[in-house]
Design an enzyme around this catalytic site. Structure first.
Site, PDB file in Angstrom:
ATOM      1  NE  ARG A 264      -3.821   0.444   2.052  1.00 15.86           N
ATOM      2  CZ  ARG A 264      -4.976   0.229   1.581  1.00 15.86           C
ATOM      3  NH1 ARG A 264      -5.472  -0.739   1.601  1.00 15.86           N
ATOM      4  NH2 ARG A 264      -5.788   1.391   1.657  1.00 15.86           N
TER       5      ARG A 264
ATOM      6  CE  LYS B 121       1.845 -18.903  13.555  1.00 12.70           C
ATOM      7  NZ  LYS B 121       2.584 -17.664  14.082  1.00 12.70           N
TER       8      LYS B 121
ATOM      9  CG  ASP C 186       4.422 -24.795  11.212  1.00  8.81           C
ATOM     10  OD1 ASP C 186       5.413 -24.446  11.686  1.00  8.81           O
ATOM     11  OD2 ASP C 186       3.493 -25.277  11.796  1.00  8.81           O
ATOM     12  CG  HIS C 187       8.978 -20.386  10.962  1.00  9.11           C
ATOM     13  ND1 HIS C 187       7.946 -19.991  11.814  1.00  9.11           N
ATOM     14  CD2 HIS C 187      10.097 -20.377  11.799  1.00  9.11           C
ATOM     15  CE1 HIS C 187       8.400 -19.662  12.897  1.00  9.11           C
ATOM     16  NE2 HIS C 187       9.593 -19.928  13.166  1.00  9.11           N
TER      17      HIS C 187
ATOM     18  CE  LYS D 190      12.283 -22.910  14.073  1.00  9.12           C
ATOM     19  NZ  LYS D 190      13.146 -21.562  14.182  1.00  9.12           N
TER      20      LYS D 190
ATOM     21  CG  HIS E  82       5.570 -22.970  15.071  1.00  8.27           C
ATOM     22  ND1 HIS E  82       5.057 -23.096  13.797  1.00  8.27           N
ATOM     23  CD2 HIS E  82       5.732 -21.618  15.444  1.00  8.27           C
ATOM     24  CE1 HIS E  82       5.278 -21.747  13.165  1.00  8.27           C
ATOM     25  NE2 HIS E  82       5.322 -20.772  14.516  1.00  8.27           N
TER      26      HIS E  82
HETATM   27  C1  BG6 Z   1       5.867 -17.467  14.905  1.00 10.18           C
HETATM   28  C2  BG6 Z   1       5.274 -16.698  16.161  1.00 10.18           C
HETATM   29  O1  BG6 Z   1       5.367 -18.104  14.061  1.00 10.18           O
HETATM   30  O2  BG6 Z   1       7.134 -18.158  15.522  1.00 10.18           O
HETATM   31  C3  BG6 Z   1       6.115 -16.054  17.149  1.00 10.18           C
HETATM   32  O3  BG6 Z   1       4.158 -15.917  15.511  1.00 10.18           O
HETATM   33  C4  BG6 Z   1       7.266 -16.592  17.414  1.00 10.18           C
HETATM   34  O4  BG6 Z   1       5.412 -15.332  17.988  1.00 10.18           O
HETATM   35  C5  BG6 Z   1       7.946 -17.216  16.474  1.00 10.18           C
HETATM   36  O5  BG6 Z   1       8.066 -15.806  18.261  1.00 10.18           O
HETATM   37  C6  BG6 Z   1       8.907 -18.393  16.975  1.00 10.18           C
HETATM   38  O6  BG6 Z   1      10.080 -18.690  16.069  1.00 10.18           O
HETATM   39  P1  BG6 Z   1      11.477 -19.168  16.133  1.00 10.18           P
HETATM   40  O7  BG6 Z   1      11.904 -19.606  14.803  1.00 10.18           O
HETATM   41  O8  BG6 Z   1      12.096 -17.813  16.583  1.00 10.18           O
HETATM   42  O9  BG6 Z   1      11.424 -20.184  17.068  1.00 10.18           O
END
Ligand code: BG6
Length: 508
Positions: A47, A154, A183-184, A188, A246
């Site tokens: 935006r 997410k 879902d990061h 990992k 997660h």
């Molecule tokens: C995110 C959450 O998905 O994961 C955050 O929204 C959290 O609140 C983060 O801090 C944690 O990720 P990582 O990779 O630092 O463990």
């Protein structure tokens, strides 16, 4: 990781934090490692009115601050940023999507990107269906002239109902194979290593079941608070922010059966089966098996930390949880009767994510334990920050008698030398570019995860008597979380001590 086909990545919400901190630094790293497509362009949409040069400057600062790649130079940064162009864009205006279609066509002609597009929605979830619908109206979901993939961040839904609705609307436009839900944690390296640890070693798998394992414990602790995300977090809370995605994915990887192959659906089918086997909570039991907490102010080594309710963007009377601990069972052949304890929280004493497999004791204690108690064997899989695996076992203490000493066999990823562990977003972006959805969440797994949490969400919404406990910053969360162990002689593993100098546990 692989070198993908030529394509364009379109980032919605490109002027936001996620693009700056994660997406562009991950692209830089892929570029340095020669893992971007031969012909590749990025179109950033947002935006804010920002000139292209200024936008590139911002991204350069983002790469310098957030990339973990050692090889950072202006020249190399330009190598990727010369392929990034920013356009001011209104997500709700269909005419802007027509313009986008023209921009994409021109970019294809100028750069030879072969008509393949990925749309990355780094936007608030409220925009997901609006953007998807407008893309479809502009003919941009149609795959006749190249692939079309769409990535969602997410939270994917807010509860079961909203998740079902979202999936339904998206499936009217995109095939499930085109949809990538991030879902990061699945990106990992150490989470993926769980599969390798379990299924490439003859040693662990025979013991990986109810006959040898007493309980499983999964912790994802953070020492930071909600930082500048108070507004989002206050309407989400730890259950939606961390557990639904997660933590449950880590449970899935820990508890799944061996997949028939490494095919994306083979792995995701096994995770789904775990989720389908979760023993459902009864709403009336939620207060017994699920504990929630919220951090309160405290002093840590003389420094004051404010409580959650004092954070920017947070309701001063908020009852949103920043900590959740829960106990549940997986009702299947492998895990029947084995409790799973999981917990996550913000403003705990340290940042650590780990999976602890607690093995059963020997049937009979033959030896003396000297002056320490004999611990049961534990396998600790450290997801972060000190990635590795630790096995705890008993050894004979040298000298007279047969005293048992608890010792550690400890592997750290860092022992492998200067091997770089890729960032989660690098792996995930490379996968979507190559069309590999293994590490993305599928529609049915996300829905089943929400279904499992539904009684908790209902109980918390409907029963005001269910307590939320205050815990001082830099402590391990509310003390009643220990009650989940129901008087058995076990408790959580505490990787370090509480750090708060003062502050009170309380009922909020
Ligand atoms: C995110 C959450 O998905 O994961 C955050 O929204 C959290 O609140 C983060 O801090 C944690 O990720 P990582 O990779 O630092 O463990």
């Amino acid at each position: 990781m692989k070198k993908p086909a030529n394509q364009i990545l379109v980032v919605f919400g490109a002027s936001g934090d996620l693009a700056n901190r994660k997406i562009i630094p991950a692209l830089y790293s892929l570029f340095i490692n020669n893992l971007l497509p031969e012909r590749f362009e990025v179109i950033g949409l947002g935006r804010s009115v920002i000139a292209n040069d200024e936008y590139r400057k911002r991204l350069e600062n983002g790469i310098t601050s957030f990339s973990r790649v050692e090889d950072i130079s202006r020249e190399k940064i330009s190598g990727i940023l010369n392929h990034v162009n920013y356009y001011t864009f209104d997500n709700s205006k269909p005419e802007d999507y027509k313009k986008l279609s023209e921009i994409l066509g021109k970019a294809d002609n100028a750069s030879g990107t072969s008509g393949n597009y990925i749309f990355y929605l780094a936007t608030p979830p409220s925009l997901y269906t609006i953007i998807a619908g407008n893309l479809a109206k502009a003919g941009l979901s149609n795959q006749s002239s190249g692939f079309r993939r769409i990535i969602f961040e997410k939270p994917f839904g807010y509860d079961l109902k909203s998740c079902l609705e979202l999936n339904k609307s998206l499936h009217e436009i995109f095939l499930e194979e085109q949809i990538y839900r991030i879902d990061h944690y699945l990106g990992k390296e150490t989470v993926q290593n769980l599969l390798v640890t379990r299924f490439s070693n003859g040693l662990f798998e025979p013991l990986w079941n109810r006959n040898y394992i007493e309980y499983v414990e999964i912790t994802s602790a953070e020492n930071i608070g909600v930082e500048n995300r108070g507004g989002y977090y206050d309407s989400a809370g730890a259950l939606r922010d961390m557990v639904q995605n997660h933590l449950l994915q880590m449970v899935g990887m820990t508890a799944m059966e061996p997949p028939s192959s490494l095919n994306p659906n083979a792995i995701r089918n096994e995770i789904l089966k775990v989720f389908q086997s979760f023993q459902p909570y009864k709403e009336e039991d939620v207060s017994k098996y699920v504990m929630r907490g919220q951090y309160t102010g405290s002093r840590v080594r003389g420094e004051c930390f404010s409580g959650y309710r004092q954070e920017k963007g947070v309701d001063p009377n908020s009852r949103t949880e920043t900590y959740v601990a829960m106990k549940f069972y997986i009702s299947n052949w492998r895990w029947g009767g084995v409790p799973f304890y999981i917990r996550t929280g913000k403003r705990l004493p340290t940042r650590v994510t780990e999976i602890v497999i607690h093995f059963k004791p020997t049937p009979h204690f033959l030896f003396q334990s000297g002056n320490q108690s004999v611990e049961n064997n534990q396998l600790i899989i450290r997801i972060q920050p000190d990635e590795g695996i630790l096995l705890k076992f008993g050894m004979k203490e040298p000298g007279a008698g047969f005293n048992v000493k608890n010792v550690n066999m400890d592997f750290h990823y860092s022992d492998l030398g200067r091997i770089r562990v890729p960032e989660a977003y690098e792996r995930l972006l490379n996968d979507v570019m190559a069309g590999d959805s293994t590490l993305y969440s599928r529609d049915d797994t996300v829905e089943t995860a929400w279904k499992f949490l539904e009684p908790i969400q209902n109980a918390w919404a409907n029963d005001q008597a269910i307590k939320i406990y205050g815990y001082p910053c830099a402590t391990w969360g509310p003390e009643p979380a220990d009650d989940l162990f129901e008087g058995k002689n076990i408790t959580w593993r505490y990787p370090c001590k509480n750090l708060a100098d003062d502050g009170l546990y309380c009922e909020l």
